[in-house]
Design an enzyme around this catalytic site. Structure first.
Site, PDB file in Angstrom:
ATOM      1  CG  ASP A  20      -3.395  28.661   4.217  1.00 23.26           C
ATOM      2  OD1 ASP A  20      -3.599  27.434   4.172  1.00 23.26           O
ATOM      3  OD2 ASP A  20      -2.275  29.166   3.999  1.00 23.26           O
ATOM      4  CG  ASN A  22      -9.121  24.738   6.770  1.00 22.23           C
ATOM      5  OD1 ASN A  22      -9.163  25.720   7.489  1.00 22.23           O
ATOM      6  ND2 ASN A  22      -9.852  24.613   5.681  1.00 22.23           N
ATOM      7  N   GLY A  23      -5.447  22.353   7.633  1.00 23.33           N
ATOM      8  CA  GLY A  23      -4.659  21.137   7.827  1.00 23.33           C
ATOM      9  C   GLY A  23      -3.825  21.229   9.097  1.00 23.33           C
ATOM     10  NE  ARG A  33      -3.931  18.085   4.487  1.00 23.17           N
ATOM     11  CZ  ARG A  33      -3.507  19.340   4.542  1.00 23.17           C
ATOM     12  NH1 ARG A  33      -2.609  19.684   5.444  1.00 23.17           N
ATOM     13  NH2 ARG A  33      -3.962  20.237   3.707  1.00 23.17           N
ATOM     14  CG  HIS A  37     -10.445  20.778   4.635  1.00 24.26           C
ATOM     15  ND1 HIS A  37      -9.634  21.884   4.516  1.00 24.26           N
ATOM     16  CD2 HIS A  37      -9.774  19.757   4.042  1.00 24.26           C
ATOM     17  CE1 HIS A  37      -8.522  21.535   3.879  1.00 24.26           C
ATOM     18  NE2 HIS A  37      -8.577  20.253   3.584  1.00 24.26           N
ATOM     19  CB  SER A  65      -6.658  26.793  -5.683  1.00 20.70           C
ATOM     20  OG  SER A  65      -5.725  25.756  -5.481  1.00 20.70           O
ATOM     21  CB  THR A  66      -6.655  25.716 -10.900  1.00 22.76           C
ATOM     22  OG1 THR A  66      -5.825  26.826 -10.553  1.00 22.76           O
ATOM     23  CG2 THR A  66      -7.934  26.228 -11.524  1.00 22.76           C
ATOM     24  CD  GLU A  67      -2.889  26.663  -8.897  1.00 25.16           C
ATOM     25  OE1 GLU A  67      -3.717  27.248  -8.154  1.00 25.16           O
ATOM     26  OE2 GLU A  67      -2.796  26.906 -10.117  1.00 25.16           O
ATOM     27  NE  ARG A  71      -4.290  21.192  -0.666  1.00 28.84           N
ATOM     28  CZ  ARG A  71      -4.452  21.900   0.426  1.00 28.84           C
ATOM     29  NH1 ARG A  71      -5.251  21.462   1.372  1.00 28.84           N
ATOM     30  NH2 ARG A  71      -3.830  23.037   0.586  1.00 28.84           N
ATOM     31  CG  LEU A 132     -22.526  38.977   1.916  1.00 25.66           C
ATOM     32  CD1 LEU A 132     -21.409  40.013   1.801  1.00 25.66           C
ATOM     33  CD2 LEU A 132     -22.338  38.152   3.195  1.00 25.66           C
ATOM     34  CB  SER A 193      -2.001  30.993  -2.956  1.00 23.53           C
ATOM     35  OG  SER A 193      -0.992  30.827  -1.994  1.00 23.53           O
TER      36      SER A 193
HETATM   37  C1  FPP Z   1      -6.594  25.666   3.092  1.00 25.51           C
HETATM   38  O1  FPP Z   1      -6.096  25.023   4.255  1.00 25.51           O
HETATM   39  C2  FPP Z   1      -8.005  25.372   2.887  1.00 25.51           C
HETATM   40  C3  FPP Z   1      -8.536  24.729   1.811  1.00 25.51           C
HETATM   41  C4  FPP Z   1      -7.729  24.226   0.681  1.00 25.51           C
HETATM   42  C5  FPP Z   1      -9.974  24.471   1.723  1.00 25.51           C
HETATM   43  C6  FPP Z   1     -10.874  25.512   2.314  1.00 25.51           C
HETATM   44  C7  FPP Z   1     -12.175  24.915   2.616  1.00 25.51           C
HETATM   45  C8  FPP Z   1     -12.907  25.197   3.695  1.00 25.51           C
HETATM   46  C9  FPP Z   1     -12.544  26.204   4.728  1.00 25.51           C
HETATM   47  C10 FPP Z   1     -14.166  24.436   3.911  1.00 25.51           C
HETATM   48  C11 FPP Z   1     -15.388  25.291   4.044  1.00 25.51           C
HETATM   49  C12 FPP Z   1     -15.787  25.987   2.841  1.00 25.51           C
HETATM   50  C13 FPP Z   1     -16.361  25.542   1.676  1.00 25.51           C
HETATM   51  C14 FPP Z   1     -17.041  26.530   0.798  1.00 25.51           C
HETATM   52  C15 FPP Z   1     -16.389  24.151   1.221  1.00 25.51           C
HETATM   53  P1  FPP Z   1      -4.916  23.987   4.092  1.00 25.51           P
HETATM   54  O2  FPP Z   1      -5.515  22.629   3.901  1.00 25.51           O
HETATM   55  O3  FPP Z   1      -4.012  24.456   3.000  1.00 25.51           O
HETATM   56  O4  FPP Z   1      -4.220  24.077   5.494  1.00 25.51           O
HETATM   57  P2  FPP Z   1      -2.632  23.929   5.765  1.00 25.51           P
HETATM   58  O5  FPP Z   1      -1.989  25.089   5.056  1.00 25.51           O
HETATM   59  O6  FPP Z   1      -2.536  24.019   7.246  1.00 25.51           O
HETATM   60  O7  FPP Z   1      -2.234  22.598   5.215  1.00 25.51           O
END
Ligand code: FPP
Length: 243
Positions: A20, A22-23, A33, A37, A65-67, A71, A132, A193
Site C-alpha cells: 500500500d 503507491n499513490g 499515481r 505502481h 483487489s475485487t474492490e 478506481r 519460494l 482490506s
Molecule cells: C496500493 O497502493 C497498491 C495497489 C492497488 C497496487 C499494487 C501494485 C503494485 C505494487 C505493482 C507491482 C505488482 C504487481 C504484481 C503488478 P494505493 O494505490 O492504494 O496507494 P495509496 O493508498 O497511496 O493511494
C-alpha cells in the site's frame, strides 16, 4: 542483508504483504499515481530476493483487489497492462531464481483473457520450482474466496455434516496455500482490506509507515524481527504467562 537478531531457523513459513501507498508516494513527488505502481515493481523484486535469502517459503502479495475495479478506468487499465508486462518481462528471471508463481483470485470475472493467458504461462513456466512460492493475489477478495469456496461445496452436493474447515479449504483459489504466519501492511494504514481473511486467522500483523515503493528487503527483515519477538499461542497458553 543484515540478518543480525534474526533466528533463521524459525522464519515465518508464509508471509503476506499489502503493498500500500503507491499513490501517495507518487503524489508526494508530483507524479501520477500510476508511476507509484511502476515504482512498486522494484520494491516487489527486492522483497522477493529478501524472502529467498531469509528462507521464507510462501510470499503472497496483494496486487489487485475485487474492490480496485472502483478506481478510475485509466488506473485500472494501467494495473492490468502493468501486471501483464511484468509477467512478460520478469517471469524468466523469477524462474531462474527458483520462484514458483501462482495466482489467487477470481479468474472468470472481468480480468482480460490476455492477462489470464500470461498468468497461465508464468504458472506453467515456474511450476517445477520449490524454493519460494510467490502468489500474486489478483482480482482477489477474502470474502469472494470464501463465497466461491462455499459455491464449490454446494455444487459438489456436500451434506451439512461434511462441511468442515478442510473441506472448505479444498475449494480455495489455491488449496495448497498454507495459513499466513505474518502479514505486513505498508504506508501506515491499519486495516486488512479483505485480504486472505480465512488464512490470517492466527497471523501476526506488522504495520510499517514505509510507503510500498520505498520498501526493501531490510524492511522485510525488520518485520521478521518483530514477528520473532512476539509469542504465538494459537489460542493456547503454551509457554505464556497464562493471560
Ligand atoms: C496500493 O497502493 C497498491 C495497489 C492497488 C497496487 C499494487 C501494485 C503494485 C505494487 C505493482 C507491482 C505488482 C504487481 C504484481 C503488478 P494505493 O494505490 O492504494 O496507494 P495509496 O493508498 O497511496 O493511494
Amino acid at each position: 542483508m543484515n540478518l543480525e537478531g534474526i533466528d533463521t531457523g524459525s522464519v515465518p513459513h508464509h508471509v503476506a504483504v499489502v503493498m500500500d501507498g503507491n499513490g501517495r508516494w507518487a503524489q508526494r513527488r508530483g507524479l501520477k499515481r500510476t508511476e507509484g505502481h511502476a515504482a512498486g515493481e522494484e520494491a516487489l523484486f527486492d522483497t522477493v530476493e529478501g524472502a529467498l535469502e531469509l528462507g521464507i517459503r510462501w510470499l503472497t502479495v496483494y496486487a489487485f483487489s475485487t474492490e480496485n475495479w472502483k478506481r478510475p478506468a485509466d488506473e485500472v487499465r494501467f494495473l492490468m497492462r502493468f501486471n501483464e508486462s511484468l509477467l512478460v518481462r520478469r517471469s524468466h528471471e523469477l524462474n531462474d531464481m527458483g520462484v514458483r508463481i501462482r495466482f489467487a483470485g477470481r479468474r472468470n470475472w472481468r480480468v482480460p483473457r490476455r492477462l489470464i493467458r500470461r498468468q497461465d504461462e508464468s504458472i506453467a513456466l515456474t511450476a517445477h520450482n520449490r524454493k519460494l512460492t510467490l502468489t500474486i493475489a489478483f482480482n482477489y477478495g477474502g470474502r469472494a474466496e470464501i463465497i466461491d469456496a462455499v459455491k464449490g461445496l454446494v455444487a459438489e452436493g456436500v451434506q451439512p455434516e461434511k462441511v468442515t474447515e478442510k473441506a472448505l479449504r479444498r475449494h480455495f483459489y489455491d488449496p495448497e496455500m498454507p495459513d499466513v504466519d505474518l502479514m505486513v501492511r505498508t504506508s501506515g494504514e491499519y486495516r486488512i482490506s479483505n485480504f486472505l481473511l480465512w488464512e490470517i486467522a492466527y497471523s501476526e500483523l506488522v504495520f510499517t509507515d514505509t510507503l510500498w515503493p520505498d520498501f526493501r528487503r531490510e524492511h522485510l527483515a525488520d518485520a521478521i524481527r518483530e514477528f520473532q519477538a512476539r509469542e504465538r499461542r494459537f489460542g493456547g497458553i503454551n509457554g505464556g504467562d497464562g493471560d
